[in-house]
Design an enzyme around this catalytic site. Structure first.
Site, mmCIF file in Angstrom:
data_model
loop_
_atom_site.group_PDB
_atom_site.id
_atom_site.type_symbol
_atom_site.label_atom_id
_atom_site.label_comp_id
_atom_site.label_asym_id
_atom_site.label_seq_id
_atom_site.Cartn_x
_atom_site.Cartn_y
_atom_site.Cartn_z
ATOM 1 N N ARG A 72 -54.216 -102.554 16.322
ATOM 2 C CA ARG A 72 -54.815 -101.362 16.916
ATOM 3 C C ARG A 72 -56.336 -101.479 17.034
ATOM 4 O O ARG A 72 -56.903 -101.169 18.080
ATOM 5 C CB ARG A 72 -54.451 -100.117 16.098
ATOM 6 C CG ARG A 72 -55.074 -98.862 16.686
ATOM 7 C CD ARG A 72 -54.445 -97.610 16.160
ATOM 8 N NE ARG A 72 -54.281 -97.654 14.712
ATOM 9 C CZ ARG A 72 -53.458 -96.832 14.043
ATOM 10 N NH1 ARG A 72 -52.738 -95.956 14.706
ATOM 11 N NH2 ARG A 72 -53.368 -96.904 12.749
ATOM 12 N N THR A 73 -56.996 -101.926 15.970
ATOM 13 C CA THR A 73 -58.459 -102.003 16.029
ATOM 14 C C THR A 73 -58.898 -102.988 17.109
ATOM 15 O O THR A 73 -59.793 -102.691 17.906
ATOM 16 C CB THR A 73 -59.026 -102.417 14.655
ATOM 17 O OG1 THR A 73 -58.626 -101.459 13.679
ATOM 18 C CG2 THR A 73 -60.538 -102.488 14.696
ATOM 19 N N LYS A 100 -59.430 -126.197 12.755
ATOM 20 C CA LYS A 100 -59.405 -127.666 12.791
ATOM 21 C C LYS A 100 -60.590 -128.257 12.035
ATOM 22 O O LYS A 100 -60.879 -129.443 12.167
ATOM 23 C CB LYS A 100 -59.422 -128.146 14.248
ATOM 24 C CG LYS A 100 -58.260 -127.601 15.075
ATOM 25 C CD LYS A 100 -58.420 -127.956 16.539
ATOM 26 C CE LYS A 100 -57.318 -127.321 17.371
ATOM 27 N NZ LYS A 100 -57.517 -127.524 18.825
ATOM 28 N N ARG A 122 -64.081 -108.952 12.570
ATOM 29 C CA ARG A 122 -63.301 -108.481 11.414
ATOM 30 C C ARG A 122 -63.080 -109.690 10.510
ATOM 31 O O ARG A 122 -62.717 -110.776 10.982
ATOM 32 C CB ARG A 122 -61.963 -107.896 11.835
ATOM 33 C CG ARG A 122 -61.036 -107.680 10.629
ATOM 34 C CD ARG A 122 -59.812 -106.882 10.954
ATOM 35 N NE ARG A 122 -60.145 -105.461 11.050
ATOM 36 C CZ ARG A 122 -59.257 -104.477 10.925
ATOM 37 N NH1 ARG A 122 -57.990 -104.760 10.697
ATOM 38 N NH2 ARG A 122 -59.619 -103.235 11.037
ATOM 39 N N HIS A 152 -66.028 -100.191 7.124
ATOM 40 C CA HIS A 152 -65.339 -100.122 8.420
ATOM 41 C C HIS A 152 -66.017 -98.984 9.188
ATOM 42 O O HIS A 152 -65.447 -97.907 9.376
ATOM 43 C CB HIS A 152 -63.856 -99.861 8.213
ATOM 44 C CG HIS A 152 -63.009 -100.187 9.412
ATOM 45 N ND1 HIS A 152 -63.534 -100.423 10.674
ATOM 46 C CD2 HIS A 152 -61.665 -100.314 9.540
ATOM 47 C CE1 HIS A 152 -62.557 -100.671 11.510
ATOM 48 N NE2 HIS A 152 -61.411 -100.624 10.862
#
Length: 334
Positions: A72-73, A100, A122, A152
């Protein structure tokens, strides 16, 4: 010892005290938060247009860097950027070069070389967006989409917008935040925002095992009983039980947690009759909240989702304006 916020919160403002990055609520003024809410208000109607776009970020590129799973975010940030007419890159970290062996710094340098203008970050580690904001060029803005247990801020601001829509002001409000405070970056940002905007009383309701140390220093009243903590509140914010972050047995069982701290209709009647019910999602029905409340007339949970796009449009457009203002000033001096 200085906190992340103490050390780095000035980083998010330019020399004109405009938003340059958006990393945390801490260090911002009441006027900054009110400006974000007012700007978000102007974007709400964009979602009801036949063509849901404004040209504010036309020609700009936004990269979503989600080192932690989110649906959702990430989706609301992507929609917000596209409604501002930006080009959007969703970097799949699990298949990116960092998986990698490439360092985070090298990945950022490569994205900067592609002339990306904004990173939405995030990360599971607290302070990661701050680290990135310190290291990027002046032509990149960084938006914190949630870091560790730290902050947040866009979720907190969409919650503030939802409260203001329904209660019209913050002064005089009693707000209860219920549940897993210990692991919640959302709760920390909500508490900072509510206190800054002038809420009369911010309460947290949780078992001792789900409260962080020194919670009484956060500017809240602490309750271990729903019966006492819910009494006469104007706003109830339920939190998700973050089982993936729990180390050890912090709860007897989910059934016991719901019995004591889950929001049911018989507990909601303790709040004011016009109290609103919020949840940042995703909801665990029957654990944090019963369906009759989540879908009931006092729930504004879907309003929160809608407001998430408008708030993220506001933050992104304001940070870009702050970036451009500073670059313009630098060019005039040169």
């Amino acid at each position: 010892m200085p906190s992340i916020d103490d050390e780095l919160s000035p980083l998010q403002l330019n020399r004109f005290q405009q938003l340059r990055h958006f990393l945390t609520i801490e260090g911002l003024s009441r006027k900054h938060l009110t400006d974000i809410l007012d700007t978000a208000d102007t974007f709400i109607e964009v979602g009801s247009r036949s063509i849901k776009k404004v040209p504010l970020l036309r020609g700009k590129t936004v990269a979503n860097l989600f080192f932690e799973a989110s649906t959702r975010t990430r989706t609301t940030f992507e929609l917000a950027a596209k409604r501002l007419s930006a080009d959007v890159l969703n970097i799949n970290i699990t298949t990116s070069a960092t998986s990698k062996g490439e360092s985070l710094s090298d990945m950022l340098r490569n994205l900067e070389a592609m002339a990306v203008d904004m990173f939405v970050v995030r990360h599971a580690q607290s302070g990661a967006p701050h680290f990135i904001a310190k290291s990027v060029t002046p032509r990149v803005s960084v938006i914190n989409a949630g870091d560790g247990r730290h902050a947040h801020p866009t979720q907190a601001m969409l919650d503030m917008l939802t409260i203001r829509q329904h209660k019209h002001k913050f002064e005089g409000l009693k707000v209860a935040i219920v549940g897993d405070i210990l692991h919640s970056r959302v709760a920390r940002s909500q508490i900072q925002a509510l206190n800054l905007l002038g809420a009369e009383e911010v309460r947290v309701i949780a078992p001792d095992t789900l409260l962080p140390p020194y919670i009484d220093q956060f500017g809240v009243k602490v309750f271990s009983s729903m019966k006492e903590g819910m009494r006469d509140v104007d706003v109830v914010i339920m939190l998700r039980l973050q089982k993936e972050r729990m180390e050890g047995a912090l709860l007897p069982s989910e059934q016991e947690f719901f019995r004591l701290y889950g929001l049911s209709q018989d507990k909601l009647v303790l709040a004011k009759p016009d109290a609103i019910v919020m949840h940042p999602g995703p909801i665990n029905r029957g654990v944090e909240i019963e369906s009759a409340v989540a879908d009931g007339p006092q729930s504004v949970i879907l309003n929160q989702v809608t407001n998430g796009i408008a708030v993220r449009m506001a933050v992104m457009s304001m940070a870009m304006s702050g970036q451009i203002a500073e670059l313009t000033a630098d060019e005039e001096v040169a």
